[in-house]
Design a protein around this motif. Structure first.
Motif, PDB file in Angstrom:
ATOM      1  N   SER A  24      36.473  33.186  28.156  1.00 23.01           N
ATOM      2  CA  SER A  24      35.260  33.640  28.845  1.00 23.01           C
ATOM      3  C   SER A  24      34.133  32.614  28.709  1.00 23.01           C
ATOM      4  O   SER A  24      33.403  32.350  29.673  1.00 23.01           O
ATOM      5  N   GLU A  25      33.985  32.012  27.545  1.00 23.09           N
ATOM      6  CA  GLU A  25      32.953  30.992  27.337  1.00 23.09           C
ATOM      7  C   GLU A  25      33.251  29.746  28.162  1.00 23.09           C
ATOM      8  O   GLU A  25      32.339  29.161  28.756  1.00 23.09           O
ATOM      9  N   VAL A  38      30.465  39.081  30.019  1.00 22.46           N
ATOM     10  CA  VAL A  38      30.834  39.417  28.651  1.00 22.46           C
ATOM     11  C   VAL A  38      29.881  40.512  28.196  1.00 22.46           C
ATOM     12  O   VAL A  38      28.679  40.289  28.087  1.00 22.46           O
ATOM     13  N   ASP A  41      32.321  41.484  23.585  1.00 19.48           N
ATOM     14  CA  ASP A  41      33.016  40.555  22.679  1.00 19.48           C
ATOM     15  C   ASP A  41      34.064  41.231  21.804  1.00 19.48           C
ATOM     16  O   ASP A  41      34.520  40.650  20.830  1.00 19.48           O
ATOM     17  N   THR A  42      34.411  42.455  22.119  1.00 17.04           N
ATOM     18  CA  THR A  42      35.395  43.170  21.292  1.00 17.04           C
ATOM     19  C   THR A  42      36.526  43.778  22.102  1.00 17.04           C
ATOM     20  O   THR A  42      37.255  44.626  21.609  1.00 17.04           O
ATOM     21  N   CYS A  48      35.008  41.251  31.367  1.00 18.24           N
ATOM     22  CA  CYS A  48      35.445  39.849  31.346  1.00 18.24           C
ATOM     23  C   CYS A  48      36.861  39.647  31.890  1.00 18.24           C
ATOM     24  O   CYS A  48      37.427  38.561  31.752  1.00 18.24           O
ATOM     25  N   CYS A  60      37.555  37.578  26.888  1.00 17.15           N
ATOM     26  CA  CYS A  60      36.799  37.477  25.633  1.00 17.15           C
ATOM     27  C   CYS A  60      37.723  37.583  24.424  1.00 17.15           C
ATOM     28  O   CYS A  60      37.271  37.410  23.294  1.00 17.15           O
ATOM     29  N   THR A  61      38.992  37.842  24.655  1.00 12.03           N
ATOM     30  CA  THR A  61      39.937  37.960  23.544  1.00 12.03           C
ATOM     31  C   THR A  61      41.006  36.877  23.601  1.00 12.03           C
ATOM     32  O   THR A  61      41.988  36.936  22.868  1.00 12.03           O
TER      33      THR A  61
END
Length: 158
Positions: A24-25, A38, A41-42, A48, A60-61
């Motif tokens: 994602s980043e 995002v 983040d979990t 995402c 994000c994972t």
């Protein structure tokens, strides 16, 4: 720092990353494709979601290095070649399946994955498939209607 290379929305891309860089980043920060959101983040919200080699994943994972050589499609890749909204995106607009729009990219990407696997899902199947996506605004009624409408449009076009 290592480099990573992949195809994103049909374009070959590469970039320097740290080992901890999330997909994602990489998509948002390195490639400047900010449609992938995002929200947690979990892995809870689904904002995402992108497609990696045809499979819906929560970006994000996933580390960016895990996508080395992969074919990634983000929400930007769902538009038509002329830039107009794709079938699923248009169905979300036409059926008021979005409000603030934050969850919409993930919802559209999840819907696309569902419709690829099941071109004629029932309401219950849609609701079950979207379990990993959270909408904090509209509720799910119009999102489900939008996916049903997209399914009908895609079947009619086939």
């Amino acid at each position: 720092m290592p480099n990573v290379s992949m195809t994103v929305n049909g374009r070959n891309v590469s970039g320097e990353i740290e080992g901890r860089t999330l997909l994602s980043e990489f998509i948002r920060d390195t490639l400047q494709l900010t449609g992938t959101h995002v929200g947690c983040d979990t892995s809870q919200c689904g904002a995402c979601v992108v497609h990696a080699d045809g499979r819906a994943v929560k970006s994000c994972t996933m580390f960016a290095w895990e996508a080395e050589g992969a074919d990634i499609v983000s929400i930007e890749g769902m538009a038509n070649a002329d830039g107009s909204l794709g079938v699923i995106q248009q169905a979300f607009q036409d059926n008021h399946g979005l409000q603030c729009g934050f969850c919409t990219p993930g919802m559209v990407m999840s819907a696309a994955a569902l419709l690829q696997d099941n071109p004629d899902p029932s309401e219950a199947e849609i609701r079950d498939y979207l379990e990993g996506n959270i909408c904090r605004c509209t509720g799910y009624h119009n999102i489900v209607k939008a996916i049903q409408a997209a399914a009908g449009s895609l079947r009619a076009a086939a």
